[in-house]
Design an enzyme around this catalytic site. Sequence first.
Site, PDB file in Angstrom:
ATOM      1  CE  LYS A   1      -4.668  -1.264   1.856  1.00  0.00           C
ATOM      2  NZ  LYS A   1      -3.823  -3.020   2.180  1.00  0.00           N
TER       3      LYS A   1
ATOM      4  CB  SER B   1       0.048  -8.447  -1.490  1.00  0.00           C
ATOM      5  OG  SER B   1      -1.022  -9.377   0.245  1.00  0.00           O
TER       6      SER B   1
ATOM      7  CD  GLU C   1     -11.130   4.954   1.908  1.00  0.00           C
ATOM      8  OE1 GLU C   1     -11.367   4.182   1.355  1.00  0.00           O
ATOM      9  OE2 GLU C   1     -11.656   6.944   1.874  1.00  0.00           O
TER      10      GLU C   1
END
Length: 386
Positions: A89, A370, A111
Amino acid sequence: MSTVKQKGYFGQFGGSFVPPDLQKVMDQLEEQFEKYKNDEEFNREFAYYVKEYVGRENPLTFAKNLTDKLGGAKIYLKREDLNHTGAHKINNAIGQILLAKRMGVKRIIAETGAGQHGVATATACAMFGMDCVIYMGAEDTRRQALNVFRMELLGAKVVAVDKGQGRLKDAVDEALNDLVQNYDHTFYLLGSAVGPHPYPTIVKHFQAIISEESKKQILEKEGKLPTAVVACTGGGSNAIGAFAHYIDEQDVRLIGIEPDQAPSLTKGVPAELHGFKCLALIDENGNPQPTYSIAAGLDYPGIGPEHSYLKESGRAEYYTVSNDEVLEAFKLLSKVEGIIPALESAHAIAYTAKFAPTLDQNDIIIVNLSGRGDKDVQQVFEMETK
Ligand SMILES: *Cc1c(COP(=O)(O)O)cnc(C)c1O
């Protein structure tokens, strides 16, 4: 009221279905992204931070023990788990903040549901000296108290949203309200390859570094492209990044894996959700269906528009795995390779454990790891000892 734009479509999917004042913000964002995405100086800056701060390029590790144990294809792991903050991310968070910086904006909002995107955003904001406001459902702030503390440590202001059910959807609504009111000095940092155009395109652009690296690395190590690339899909950002540079390589199979209790791609139907069109799990009234995943990052009733298109066109394949298979895979990778995977990434490992033995030794599978599993150890501990 909705406006529809032709740009930003992947087949019938994507687009932008938002009120006119929000559409103006999307148009401006698209214009700025188009201006900078091929700008040499901008790309140099992105390359600098992903190297010096994130620690790229990360390795493409040959998982010899796992390969020997399973038999069949050679398995390589793309190590997004080794990035600063422990997942993919951060690639996107840095890219979008650099874009915000070019746009002259000093305030970032986002958010978050489980908190992973909030933490990545707060981290990058701390480093770039940006004001950071994270919207989170009140219920989620209670369930994820440690991540709230983490974001606050990093200097972010966490706003607990009490409206509605106090969940992710309500946090998204509040963040969008904030954006509409403050767009002249605020940037909305979206965490996955979802949302109205241009977000899916922007997120793919920054996450594509995963497959840019893995393609170069596999050619160096094996002198050929992989048989398949396997990645888990929540909103679809790590998977689209892992697929991007192979989409035009027709011989490389692209395989996305989702939880069997959040099967947007395998069971979803075309629908409009959260401002864009995608394959989604909806009820007869068109409302999103409740989903569940032991991996918080995969618990979403929709999926990015490009994955929806890759599925419909047959270019990519999508399968589900069960929670039990995911837990087995979580333990398997930990034990045989000494790598504890995120529960999200364990979905890709779980499928690979079934898939690799069906191929032969000349085949290569790249699994996108990931993220790392430290965040999930306590949860698995509680599940195991209950
Ligand atoms: C958030 C997250 C995911 C799911 O998000 P995508 O946008 O589908 O990639 C997967 N793995 C990890 C480790 C995550 O933190």
